[in-house]
Design an enzyme around this catalytic site. Sequence first.
Site: not given
Length: 473
Positions: A213, A246, A326
């Site tokens: 992402h 992910d 992230s």
Amino acid sequence: MTENDAEKARPAGDRPDAEQSANWAAQPAPQQPDATGLGGHATPHTGAQQAYPAEQQQYNPWSPQAQQTQAQQTQEHQAQGQYTQGHQIPGQQTPFTQPGPSVYAVPQQRQAQKSTSGKLLAGVAAIALVVGGVAGGTVGYLTGDGSGGSAVNALDAPKPAQQTGNLPAGSVESVAQKLSPSVVELQVSGRSGAGEGSGFVLSTDGYVLTNNHVVEVAAGGGQIQAVFQDGKKGTATVVGRDPTTDIAVVKVSGVSGLTPVELGRSDDLRVGQPVVAIGSPFELTGTVTSGIVSALNRPVSAGGNGDQTTVMSAVQTDAAINPGNSGGPLANMAGQVIGINSAIYSPKSAQGQGGETGGNVGIGFAIPIDQARRTADDIINTGQATQTFIGARVQTAPTGGAQLGEISPGSPAEKAGLKSGDVVTKLDDRSIPNADALVAEIRTRAPNDKVKFTLSGDKVIEVTLGGQPVTPN
């Protein structure tokens, strides 16, 4: 779940009830303190100092003269509107209190007087603090002079020796020093928008592991710039990505001397084990936070879509993780990467407006490095990730567990003898309370792994897991 939510709470305070307020108002006003320290008497309201002759120190409060004097003073105070609860007779060691009406009923002006008295006392307290500081300094100065010494000033002391590079093993500082050069900020832009995240170096030739992402906005011809701790910058391109876990791998060009991280393992993590997170939250490059492993095997939607296509079995931590973290590493105290920071718990704001606060609330999730290692290896070697599967639809059973639905022909589930309607309650020794838990546990395994499904009724079936290529969205 996204990374942009957090929760604010505000405890309610107590307030005094009406009875307590009435009791407070009914208390007699305290005598004014002797603010000067000279042994005089401070009169009510004004605090004016009254001095008495020395011969009055032997004053007899019970003599006729004293009674007459007391009566006269009482009349004077009443005439001036200053008589309250009593009056201190000069020369007494303890005050003699003359009862009056105010002992039983508090007139309206008493409340105002209490407020005035409070202000006076507060002022005295503030002055006392200031005087105390000045007096302390004066005493110190006089003492120094008396001994022939001089005042000591911290500004005159030499700087201590510089810290050496020998950091304590297992400290947050040592982990930060070891890992920080390998952590990279990824600045991403594409047709649908722009953003930034983190990643970490896998190889000296530029492979960097991150979240899907973080880079998916640049997958269709966008741009990725990698910024390293020392300020070096390079252009990165997407090698491959897996939306179901992910995970993504990019390769940076134009930068040399890269330092790969040391990968640890996630199958032996323990709850309570200390960990360190490094990344670029809110574009604050190289931010280091620490915490513990709060829980293991949490079924979490890795991409924040809330469906089973992105469910993973995550490592939960209370190390501060915020937007921009992230893709960054979660490491053990040996500086080995044991997870990829991916998501945070995202409650709605406490104000009830449905908004999102977007900050850390102490509940973050990381992809276990054992799963990420396998996926990254597939992407680097083949350009495509491989997904573990059994070939059956699944939903949460009304009584708990994961109920199987449609079984695909020729799938690992059909070959093992699983039927539609079967309810899985355990996978090996791991309890399965719902559908997401089963999906997450299957994805932590590799293709061709053999696992045991325990069904309701304690029936056990062995299943050989399958693998299929992942087509990015």
